[in-house]
Motif scaffolding. Structure first.
Motif: not given
Length: 204
Positions: A85-86, A90-91, A100-101, A125-127
């Motif tokens: 899960h981002e 992600a961070e 990128g993730f 990264v995603s929006n």
């Protein structure tokens, strides 16, 4: 010509990702590695423009892989492509050097956009994650205490089903140290067992 290394334990995923990449870059050279061991051998011997890494591949943590790539080639970009899960990961991965993730559940258009951005020297990264970062909010769920980087590494391996001895070997730390990290993770995440931890991470 772009040279790309895919590091992922799932054959069908590597195959489908190759199809997408060849549509994006018809003249690219794509190399596969299904394990970290084989990936390290390739990275020591060759230079790649992009490494696509699944942080849930068996017997490793993605943080160390990013550190290794950074040491051997400053020209190689790393993008995390995973089902993890981002909001949990992600961070942290972007902060340690990933360009990128993206999650494996992303639509084709997002996958193409992410790969194109990173191969052209930009970050992705995603929006949703981007908005949170712009607003100065942490990506992790604010309802739960923040885990340290090492605790997150241990948590990732726990969720892969690794035992304390195995985690100690992978991270090169003592077994009692792993047990301490595990206790801290359960306390901070407010769970009592691995099943509850997996549910908590999945929901958040």
């Amino acid at each position: 010509m772009k040279r790309i290394l895919i590091i992922d334990g799932q054959y069908l995923f590597r195959l489908s990702l190759q199809t997408v990449l060849r549509e994006l870059y018809t003249d690219c050279e794509i190399v596969e590695a299904e394990s970290i061991g084989s990936a390290l051998e390739l990275l020591r011997a060759e230079i790649f423009d992009l490494v696509i890494l699944d942080i849930e591949i068996e017997n490793h943590t993605g943080i160390r892989m990013i550190e290794f790539v950074s040491r051997i080639s400053i020209l190689t970009s790393v993008i995390i492509f995973t089902s993890a899960h981002e909001h949990v990961h992600a961070e942290r991965y972007v902060l340690v050097g990933a360009k990128g993730f993206i999650q494996k559940s992303a639509k084709r258009e997002e996958v193409v956009g992410a790969m194109s951005a990173v191969l052209n020297g930009r970050h992705y990264v995603s929006n949703n994650v981007h908005k949170l970062l712009l607003n100065g909010r942490p990506v992790y769920n604010v309802r739960e205490p923040r885990l340290s980087d090492r605790e997150r590494e241990v948590m990732q391996l726990i969720l892969q089903g690794k035992l304390t001895k195995e985690i100690a070997g992978i991270l090169q730390i003592q077994g009692n140290t792993v047990s301490t990290y595990k206790a801290n993770i359960f306390r901070k995440m407010r769970v009592n067992n691995v099943l509850d931890l997996a549910k908590k991470v999945s929901v958040d």
